[in-house]
Every structure is written in structure tokens, then in C-alpha cells.
Design a protein around this motif. Sequence first.
Motif, PDB file in Angstrom:
ATOM      1  N   VAL A 159       1.084  -1.411  -0.109  1.00 38.92           N
ATOM      2  CA  VAL A 159      -0.093  -0.240   0.098  1.00 38.92           C
ATOM      3  C   VAL A 159       0.737   1.397  -0.216  1.00 38.92           C
ATOM      4  CG1 VAL A 159      -2.466  -1.192   1.231  1.00 38.92           C
ATOM      5  CG2 VAL A 159      -0.441   0.142   1.944  1.00 38.92           C
ATOM      6  N   ALA A 160       2.091   1.308  -0.193  1.00 39.28           N
ATOM      7  CA  ALA A 160       3.049   2.613   0.337  1.00 39.28           C
ATOM      8  C   ALA A 160       4.152   1.817  -0.176  1.00 39.28           C
ATOM      9  CB  ALA A 160       3.051   2.924   1.408  1.00 39.28           C
ATOM     10  N   ILE A 161       4.740   3.111  -0.976  1.00 35.94           N
ATOM     11  CA  ILE A 161       6.525   2.854  -1.778  1.00 35.94           C
ATOM     12  C   ILE A 161       6.373   4.365  -0.999  1.00 35.94           C
ATOM     13  CG2 ILE A 161       7.878   2.291  -3.237  1.00 35.94           C
ATOM     14  CD1 ILE A 161       6.092   0.603  -5.018  1.00 35.94           C
ATOM     15  N   PRO A 162       8.507   4.197  -0.269  1.00 33.98           N
ATOM     16  CA  PRO A 162       9.292   5.353  -0.325  1.00 33.98           C
ATOM     17  C   PRO A 162      10.232   5.882  -1.370  1.00 33.98           C
ATOM     18  CG  PRO A 162      10.595   3.094   0.610  1.00 33.98           C
ATOM     19  CD  PRO A 162       8.899   2.835  -0.411  1.00 33.98           C
ATOM     20  N   GLN A 163      10.627   6.719  -1.379  1.00 30.31           N
ATOM     21  CA  GLN A 163      12.523   6.865  -2.294  1.00 30.31           C
ATOM     22  C   GLN A 163      13.145   6.826  -1.174  1.00 30.31           C
ATOM     23  OE1 GLN A 163      10.756  11.322  -3.652  1.00 30.31           O
ATOM     24  NE2 GLN A 163      10.968  10.015  -5.540  1.00 30.31           N
ATOM     25  N   GLU A 164      13.555   6.072  -0.347  1.00 28.82           N
ATOM     26  CA  GLU A 164      14.136   6.303   0.258  1.00 28.82           C
ATOM     27  C   GLU A 164      14.688   5.237   1.668  1.00 28.82           C
ATOM     28  OE1 GLU A 164      16.619   9.061   2.884  1.00 28.82           O
ATOM     29  OE2 GLU A 164      16.060  10.488   1.282  1.00 28.82           O
ATOM     30  N   VAL A 165      15.032   4.260   1.866  1.00 36.07           N
ATOM     31  CA  VAL A 165      15.182   3.846   2.981  1.00 36.07           C
ATOM     32  C   VAL A 165      16.262   3.792   4.038  1.00 36.07           C
ATOM     33  CG1 VAL A 165      15.753   1.062   3.879  1.00 36.07           C
ATOM     34  CG2 VAL A 165      14.726   1.707   1.906  1.00 36.07           C
ATOM     35  N   VAL A 166      15.708   4.311   5.129  1.00 36.48           N
ATOM     36  CA  VAL A 166      16.750   4.938   6.456  1.00 36.48           C
ATOM     37  C   VAL A 166      17.420   3.703   7.076  1.00 36.48           C
ATOM     38  CG1 VAL A 166      17.025   6.144   8.732  1.00 36.48           C
ATOM     39  CG2 VAL A 166      15.931   6.703   6.100  1.00 36.48           C
ATOM     40  N   ALA A 167      18.561   2.813   7.095  1.00 33.59           N
ATOM     41  CA  ALA A 167      19.258   2.526   8.525  1.00 33.59           C
ATOM     42  C   ALA A 167      20.037   3.029   9.327  1.00 33.59           C
ATOM     43  CB  ALA A 167      20.371   2.143   7.191  1.00 33.59           C
ATOM     44  N   ASN A 168      19.228   3.288  10.706  1.00 34.22           N
ATOM     45  CA  ASN A 168      19.890   3.658  12.033  1.00 34.22           C
ATOM     46  C   ASN A 168      21.217   2.324  12.434  1.00 34.22           C
ATOM     47  OD1 ASN A 168      18.306   5.877  11.925  1.00 34.22           O
ATOM     48  ND2 ASN A 168      16.325   4.056  12.475  1.00 34.22           N
ATOM     49  N   GLY A 169      22.027   3.188  12.801  1.00 40.48           N
ATOM     50  CA  GLY A 169      23.073   2.278  13.527  1.00 40.48           C
ATOM     51  C   GLY A 169      23.841   3.374  14.700  1.00 40.48           C
ATOM     52  N   LEU A 170      24.897   2.192  14.597  1.00 38.29           N
ATOM     53  CA  LEU A 170      25.861   2.692  16.001  1.00 38.29           C
ATOM     54  C   LEU A 170      27.325   3.680  15.431  1.00 38.29           C
ATOM     55  CD1 LEU A 170      26.436   0.261  18.296  1.00 38.29           C
ATOM     56  CD2 LEU A 170      24.779   2.272  18.549  1.00 38.29           C
ATOM     57  N   PHE A 171      27.526   4.861  15.515  1.00 37.45           N
ATOM     58  CA  PHE A 171      28.474   5.566  14.983  1.00 37.45           C
ATOM     59  C   PHE A 171      29.261   5.552  16.149  1.00 37.45           C
ATOM     60  CE2 PHE A 171      24.863   6.501  12.539  1.00 37.45           C
ATOM     61  CZ  PHE A 171      25.475   7.684  11.425  1.00 37.45           C
ATOM     62  N   SER A 328      13.255   1.506   8.782  1.00 39.83           N
ATOM     63  CA  SER A 328      12.068   2.479   9.059  1.00 39.83           C
ATOM     64  C   SER A 328      12.283   3.502   7.778  1.00 39.83           C
ATOM     65  CB  SER A 328      12.280   2.931  10.199  1.00 39.83           C
ATOM     66  OG  SER A 328      13.322   4.461   9.943  1.00 39.83           O
ATOM     67  N   MET A 329      10.896   3.622   8.134  1.00 41.30           N
ATOM     68  CA  MET A 329      10.233   4.507   6.181  1.00 41.30           C
ATOM     69  C   MET A 329       9.200   5.252   6.453  1.00 41.30           C
ATOM     70  SD  MET A 329      10.466   0.989   3.897  1.00 41.30           S
ATOM     71  CE  MET A 329      11.298   0.238   4.985  1.00 41.30           C
ATOM     72  N   THR A 330       9.431   6.564   5.180  1.00 44.33           N
ATOM     73  CA  THR A 330       7.691   6.145   5.277  1.00 44.33           C
ATOM     74  C   THR A 330       7.618   5.942   3.717  1.00 44.33           C
ATOM     75  OG1 THR A 330       8.991   8.407   3.901  1.00 44.33           O
ATOM     76  CG2 THR A 330       8.011   8.894   6.145  1.00 44.33           C
ATOM     77  N   GLY A 331       6.223   6.421   3.081  1.00 44.54           N
ATOM     78  CA  GLY A 331       5.759   5.838   1.671  1.00 44.54           C
ATOM     79  C   GLY A 331       5.257   6.656   1.293  1.00 44.54           C
ATOM     80  N   PHE A 332       5.017   6.903   0.056  1.00 48.46           N
ATOM     81  CA  PHE A 332       3.555   6.747  -1.055  1.00 48.46           C
ATOM     82  C   PHE A 332       2.660   6.066  -0.948  1.00 48.46           C
ATOM     83  CE2 PHE A 332       7.333  10.350  -2.344  1.00 48.46           C
ATOM     84  CZ  PHE A 332       6.149  11.318  -2.794  1.00 48.46           C
ATOM     85  N   GLY A 333       1.979   6.810  -0.963  1.00 42.92           N
ATOM     86  CA  GLY A 333       0.868   5.587  -1.085  1.00 42.92           C
ATOM     87  C   GLY A 333      -0.199   6.728  -2.349  1.00 42.92           C
ATOM     88  N   ILE A 334      -1.312   6.480  -2.880  1.00 43.19           N
ATOM     89  CA  ILE A 334      -2.794   6.195  -4.408  1.00 43.19           C
ATOM     90  C   ILE A 334      -4.170   5.933  -2.564  1.00 43.19           C
ATOM     91  CG2 ILE A 334      -3.837   6.666  -6.046  1.00 43.19           C
ATOM     92  CD1 ILE A 334      -0.696   5.569  -7.343  1.00 43.19           C
ATOM     93  N   GLY A 335      -5.185   7.483  -3.399  1.00 43.02           N
ATOM     94  CA  GLY A 335      -5.981   7.046  -2.451  1.00 43.02           C
ATOM     95  C   GLY A 335      -6.600   5.532  -3.338  1.00 43.02           C
ATOM     96  N   ALA A 336      -7.673   4.734  -2.671  1.00 42.53           N
ATOM     97  CA  ALA A 336      -8.029   3.367  -3.533  1.00 42.53           C
ATOM     98  C   ALA A 336      -8.812   4.600  -4.673  1.00 42.53           C
ATOM     99  CB  ALA A 336      -8.696   2.601  -2.488  1.00 42.53           C
ATOM    100  N   GLU A 337      -9.841   5.597  -4.289  1.00 41.04           N
ATOM    101  CA  GLU A 337     -10.853   5.631  -4.925  1.00 41.04           C
ATOM    102  C   GLU A 337     -10.498   7.655  -5.713  1.00 41.04           C
ATOM    103  OE1 GLU A 337     -14.739   5.880  -2.887  1.00 41.04           O
ATOM    104  OE2 GLU A 337     -14.624   3.621  -2.410  1.00 41.04           O
ATOM    105  N   ALA A 338      -8.719   7.553  -5.858  1.00 40.41           N
ATOM    106  CA  ALA A 338      -8.216   8.390  -5.839  1.00 40.41           C
ATOM    107  C   ALA A 338      -9.369   9.114  -7.460  1.00 40.41           C
ATOM    108  CB  ALA A 338      -7.245   8.601  -6.543  1.00 40.41           C
ATOM    109  N   GLU A 339      -9.684  10.153  -7.539  1.00 42.57           N
ATOM    110  CA  GLU A 339     -10.148  11.079  -8.397  1.00 42.57           C
ATOM    111  C   GLU A 339     -10.019  10.728  -9.896  1.00 42.57           C
ATOM    112  OE1 GLU A 339     -12.295  15.340 -10.233  1.00 42.57           O
ATOM    113  OE2 GLU A 339     -10.810  15.153  -8.172  1.00 42.57           O
ATOM    114  N   HIS A 340      -7.783  11.035  -9.971  1.00 39.60           N
ATOM    115  CA  HIS A 340      -7.239  10.579 -10.735  1.00 39.60           C
ATOM    116  C   HIS A 340      -6.347   9.571 -11.175  1.00 39.60           C
ATOM    117  CE1 HIS A 340      -7.719  15.026 -10.320  1.00 39.60           C
ATOM    118  NE2 HIS A 340      -8.775  15.227 -11.764  1.00 39.60           N
ATOM    119  N   LEU A 341      -7.229   8.258 -10.998  1.00 45.41           N
ATOM    120  CA  LEU A 341      -6.427   7.267 -10.369  1.00 45.41           C
ATOM    121  C   LEU A 341      -5.296   7.300 -11.374  1.00 45.41           C
ATOM    122  CD1 LEU A 341      -6.326   4.921  -7.925  1.00 45.41           C
ATOM    123  CD2 LEU A 341      -7.783   3.830  -9.466  1.00 45.41           C
ATOM    124  N   GLU A 342      -6.184   6.771 -12.492  1.00 47.97           N
ATOM    125  CA  GLU A 342      -4.713   5.796 -13.714  1.00 47.97           C
ATOM    126  C   GLU A 342      -3.558   7.237 -13.504  1.00 47.97           C
ATOM    127  OE1 GLU A 342      -5.115   3.080 -14.965  1.00 47.97           O
ATOM    128  OE2 GLU A 342      -6.505   3.198 -13.582  1.00 47.97           O
TER     129      GLU A 342
END
Length: 439
Positions: A159-171, A328-342
Motif C-alpha cells: 500500500v506504500a512505497i518510499p523513495q529512500e530507505v533509512v538505516a539507523n546504526g551505531l556511530f 524505517s521508512m515513510t511511503g507514497f500511497g494512492i487513494g483507492a478511490e482517487a479522482e485521477h487514479l490512472e
Amino acid sequence: MEKNRRWKALTWSAACLMTAVTTALAGCESRPRLDKDLIISEETNEKVVNMFSPMEKTDPDASNVARTASDLTVLMAEEKLGVTVAYRTYTAEDYQDKTYDDVTLDRVRNNMDDLYLMNPDTIQILGSEGRLLDLSELESAKNLREVVKTANTVDGKLVAIPQEVVANGLFVNKDLFDQYNLNLPETPEDFLECCRVFQENGFETPVGANRWWLENFVFAQAYADLYNGGNTQKEIDALNRGESKYSDYMRPGFEFLQEMIDKGYIDAKAAYVSEAIDGEGPDFLAQKTPIVMAYWGAANAETAYGKTDFDLQVIGFPSSRGQMPVVSMTGFGIGAEAEHLEDAKSTLDIMLSDEALLIYTETNKVISPSENVEVDCIPALKPLNEKIKENVYVLGSNAGMKVEQWGNTCLIVRKLLNGATVEECLAEFDRLQEESLEK
């Protein structure tokens, strides 16, 4: 107030991912006011896709606006498809009033836009409500890393895809480890031994901590086997049905943090009030603290840890399976009933294409969600990057889990820092799980 604190914890995760929009995201807590707060680009075109996100152009009508990495992928879609992406976002007037997540939920439920940039808990809620389109049919979805699919799949739908993946680590200050003949830690036991040696050699508080990122220690120990043992979905299903308990998974991590507090390896009082990097950063850069924790992008930014006077190495958090990145990551999604779906589907498909993600990745120097796009990372990040390439990680945010992970765990860790017992913290996870089962 508690909800706003929880949102802020989530925002740190989002900020790690969307480095181009951090400032805008931090100011998105505002009640919708269409006459003032909502900014909508008024460009006219036969084909328009409405995108709601923290991002905004300073002047949507200006022809020479400096675009962020994400904006460049939008521009690519506009040029290839002949569409106009209309930016819809908020400027904060009273951030205590309503969070960005609250506004996103309202807008998706009322079908007000086409594309949405969402935090993990919002993805989880809207995905479970069936309000987001299954994106697995997109051509770009075929190239996604497994970590991305796992984190953004709800009830079997991507249901969502990010444009980047964040990796957290020990510095870590590798020079100090070498000075005291210490190997970089693999397990929790290794880590505690390193802390003991540093403390005995004059480093009063070996680990610099803040109020946002200590949960990474918990995730690494809680979910090392779940995400790397071959039974990921089976274990998540058991948690979602209440057959297994989150508190059982979390116990080793919370007991580990309590031991670090008891031995003075972290300063609980300072961590409770410290902002990320601002609190522990100066001592780390001055080589007064051997270890801190941060996200991938902090190693590239000169305002964080991108310019050190010592050998910086970024490694995974200690776990029973060795050094473990927390993703962790955020993501872009599209409304299932979006007006401009295609048109929305075609636009997002281009924004997430390997061609577009290569531009995004090279601009921001981050990990791409596509397995075909590799980042040319600095030497300090190579240990963490190698783990990601091997698909060794745990997720700090997973829309497929009914109990939201990042924000809730952050807040419960803060209870521990403020004097709560391990058992009281684990009881809070039991309460959250019971609530999720009642929904």
C-alpha cells in the motif's frame, strides 16, 4: 499532548528518510484551514494529479525554484506524462492543534487528493481500512527490496512505497576502539564489555544518547530472529492474533537498556531531555564519547557527523545475530478511490522508476528502495551498507504489525529513562496489544 509527542517520535523516522522535506514536516501540525494553511499550486493542465505531502515549493508558480531530490522525480513524471502535479500541503500556525498524520487521515478518508506521503502508522491505519491502492501492479514495484515490501504490506497488499530507505546504526570512534584493543561489538555482551573498558579508562558515560533513538537497541534484540530466521510472516501473524506477546520480544532489549542505565553507560536523565545529535553530538565529535547512534544521512551531513577528526565507522546495533541495522521508512500511497487514479498510478510509477530513483539516490546519497539502484556510500557507511545488501536488518516500522512500532516504543523507552521499571514498560506493550485485538 501525548499524541503530539508520539507523532514527533515518528517524525524523526520520517526525517531520516525524507531529508529534503525535514523542515516542512516538522511544521505540519496544524488544523486544516483551506483559506489559509492549505497551499495548492494553481497551474492549469488537462491532466492534474493532486499530491498531499509535507513538501512544498516556496512559490509554486516560480519558474526558477530550486527543487529537492523528490521534486526532480516529480518533474520527470510531469515531462514524460504531460501532467501537472499539484502540491497540497500545510504551513503550521498552531502545531499543537492537529498533526500532519491527523490531517492525512482526514484527507484520505474524504478522498481529497490522489497521492499521499505518509508516516508508518498512517500507512498501517489506512491500509487496514482498505483506503489505499494495492501498488504491487506498478512496474516499479517489481524492483523493490524485500525490506520495502515487508514494511509496507498490509493484509497482503503493498500500500506504500518510499523513495529512500533509512538505516539507523551505531556511530563509533574506531580510533578509540583500536586504542583500547577493542573489537567492534557484535552481541549485547560484546557491547557491554566495550562500555566497561571505556568507563574504566576515564570515559564516564561511554554512550551518548538522546530521547529518540535508544529504541534501536530494543528493536535489534527484539526482532533479530523474527526478520532473519525465515518465519517472518508467521511470527507477525501470531503477534497480530495475540498468540504471541510483543512484551516477550521486547524484554531482552529493555533489560539491556536498564543494565546500561544502572551501570552508568548512558545518562538516563540527560537522554530523557536531549534532542537527537544536538545533545550528544558535541561530545562525540570532541572524542569525549566513543559511541552514539544516528541515521544513515547523519554520516554525510557536515552539520551532523560528516566531518570528524577520527576514523568514523557506522555499524549495526548488537544482537544475537551480530551487528543489526534498524530500518524505517515513510511511503507514497494512492487513494483507492482517487479522482485521477490512472494518472496518479502513472505518475508514481515514474517517480519510483529506477531512472528517477537513481537521480534521487545520487542527490541525497541514501539507500534506494530499488534493488537495482546502489548508493556510492562513504567508507564510514560501508559496514552498514553491506548488511543491507545482504538483507540483514530489523524493521523499526512495519505497517503489517497491528501495534505501531517506532512511536510507541520510543515513548515506552522514555518511561524507562524517567524511572519506570522494565515490568511496567512491558505491561504497556501488553496493553497496546490488547487494544489492537479489540479493533
